[in-house]
Design a protein around this motif. Sequence first.
Motif, short mmCIF file in Angstrom:
data_model
loop_
_atom_site.label_atom_id
_atom_site.label_comp_id
_atom_site.label_asym_id
_atom_site.label_seq_id
_atom_site.Cartn_x
_atom_site.Cartn_y
_atom_site.Cartn_z
N PHE A 57 -26.13 13.22 16.04
CA PHE A 57 -26.18 14.64 15.70
C PHE A 57 -25.15 15.38 16.54
N PHE A 58 -24.41 16.27 15.90
CA PHE A 58 -23.46 17.13 16.59
C PHE A 58 -24.03 18.54 16.64
N HIS A 59 -24.09 19.09 17.84
CA HIS A 59 -24.69 20.41 18.04
C HIS A 59 -23.96 21.12 19.16
N VAL A 103 -25.25 21.99 25.39
CA VAL A 103 -26.33 22.66 26.11
C VAL A 103 -26.36 22.13 27.53
N THR A 104 -26.73 23.01 28.44
CA THR A 104 -26.93 22.64 29.84
C THR A 104 -28.42 22.58 30.08
N LEU A 105 -28.91 21.40 30.39
CA LEU A 105 -30.34 21.21 30.56
C LEU A 105 -30.78 21.77 31.90
N GLY A 122 -22.31 16.45 25.93
CA GLY A 122 -21.02 16.70 25.30
C GLY A 122 -21.11 17.20 23.87
N GLY A 123 -22.21 17.83 23.51
CA GLY A 123 -22.35 18.37 22.17
C GLY A 123 -22.80 17.37 21.12
N SER A 124 -23.35 16.24 21.52
CA SER A 124 -23.86 15.26 20.55
C SER A 124 -25.04 14.53 21.15
#
Length: 719
Positions: free
Chosen positions: A370-372, A375-377, A409-411
Amino acid sequence: MRSGCLRLLHGLLCVLLSLSRAGAWDFQPCAPGCPLYSECVNATACRCKPGFASTSTEIFTNLLEICDEVDECKQNPRICKGRSTCTNTQGSYTCQCLPGFELNPEDPRLCIDVDECSSGQHQCHQSAICTNTLGSYQCHCRPGWEPISGRHHGWNSIICKVKPLFTWPLPPGVHSQSLSHFTDKVNNLHKDVKPIQAKDTIQGIVQEVDELLETPGDLETLPPSQKHCMATHLLTGLESALTHLSRALPEGTATFNYSAGTQVSLEVQKKGICNVTFSLNQAKMQLNWNKAQESCYKGPSVVGLVSTPGMAKLLAEAPLVLEPEKQVAPHGTHKDLLPRVSPILLSDVISAFLSSNDTQNLSSPVTFTFFHPPVTLAPRHKVFCVFWDHSQNGSHWTTAGCRTVSTGGGSTTCHCTHLSSFAVLMAHYHMQDDDPVLSIITCVGLGVSLLCLVLAALTFLLCRAIQNTSTSLHLQLSLCLLLAHLLFLTAIDRTQHKVLCVVTAGALHYLYLASFTWMLLEGLFLFLTARNLTVLSSSSRNRLMRRLMFPVGYGVPATIVAVSAAARPHLYGTPARCWLNSEQGFVWGFLGPACAISCVNLVFFLMTLWILKSKLSSINREVSTLQNTRMLTFKAMAHLFILGCTWCLGVLQVGPMAPIMAYLFTIVNSLQGVFIFLVYCLLSQQVREQYRTWLKRIRKRTAEPESYTLSSKAVSDAS
């Protein structure tokens, strides 16, 4: 004239003689008047031609004999092979094949089946599938299709149409004008649909779904439970429609894009390649083509992937149900990590489907990427791979059957063992409140244990009277527990720095495993001591232990930790504690060796008791031997209780007895240092004598300055 006749006769004889010499004339006399259907053999005999037979012998001389025709079909009923019939002819026979069969060119008596489907001799309509049978063929519809006219078998042609399996009636309890309008348009699309119109029908259905998600109208005013019901209704209906309609598409790949972001990627093949990859704008799927093929179906196989970003409007506030996950750390810090009710949807909702019927238990996992947005957890945040479960317990997101492989990294990459509708969520964790009583017991118990372990370590180092192999084992065990307890008190909750938390979890894993390993060596040494109690010299036993101690005590736990860290380094540290993560059974990297060592120690304890029992009942009643035996018995019992039973209480924290076991585990395990100091120091006569000696020296040193002060004062008074 007479001379002329003679010359003519002489010339004729010369010609006949020359022909005879040249071999051009072989004259053989033949029997005159052979009967019908016969031929002569010599001047007096005849025989019947092939296919005929006389009533007497094969060669006959009676010219009145009759040659009758032979019926080969009756004479040899199996002369024609296979699906054929024998027909008698004048002097011979012929083999005729049944309908659907033909003569074998290599054997004119054998009939073989005609493959009407491959040779194009069938009369099946293009909407039907031809299946060859023995002597005939069958025309039948594809799965999910039904005939319009004609019969299902034989050589009669039938015309098929798609079954109305994807009609979308209004779900019960949902009242919406937008949904009613959508349902009417979709149901009108598939009426009398033909195979050549399958592509147009697919595009029309997905277009209607895309428009409904783009402008949901009064669907947005529905309660959350009805919105979730609508999402289930659309996802399952779209999957069913695409599964059945795509089988009528020609072989190849088809991709459709729509204004609201909905995407469809389909692939139809008869013989699939080993692995296939589907790529959409926001997702990718990799699977083995063999999963898409049905063993009982010879038609084309279909794999599809659908992305519906507009589905997020209906799935807002959908709950997340996790599989049971328990984060267990030492000393009774038993935590349940529970997500909040409303997780954040990071990715688009994608649906994966196959033409195969069984997609709930795949032999190997399917990989989704999935590409999204990156996010910083934050602390207590975690990313989950989930699927939309619409079971009888209600519709919700769940992690069952899906595993998060990696994220960043956005995935996010996921492995799932079934197919459905998937997405990536981010959930915020909150922890259950700590039991303040357990926290106080843990802190006080570990504090007292640390003090006792320091005193025990100093005793083992400074007390020369007790320094031997057993003392060395006690010292290493005390040092490992001392470091583990100190690290636990100071760093177990420091999860803010991820790298530091991982190092802390690895160090705790190693120190506690090392403690267990030294416990195992303690048990082995007690057993060897009991076995060699009556032996005057125990040098061989001590040499063996000295060789094994350090390689086993520190090498075995180092190996276990190294293997665990190399296999799954990301499972060191949890959102709540710097300890081992329970995902994928990783916590058994500690519990497995701990349970195994406890069981081995139990065996050593029982064997030691058996040996001591026989020595207590022996005739030899020497006081020193008896005292040593009793001391070993006490140490063996204390060893089992301190080093084995305490950790077993941590595993038993399940069911209604969990709170009681948590208290027992916390109390007993936090006081391990106290028990070690009590058993191996205070209850040892030699250590007590050494303590008295040290106290006398301390008193003497303190008394000397006092006496010197008093004497000096007396002298000054006298002066």
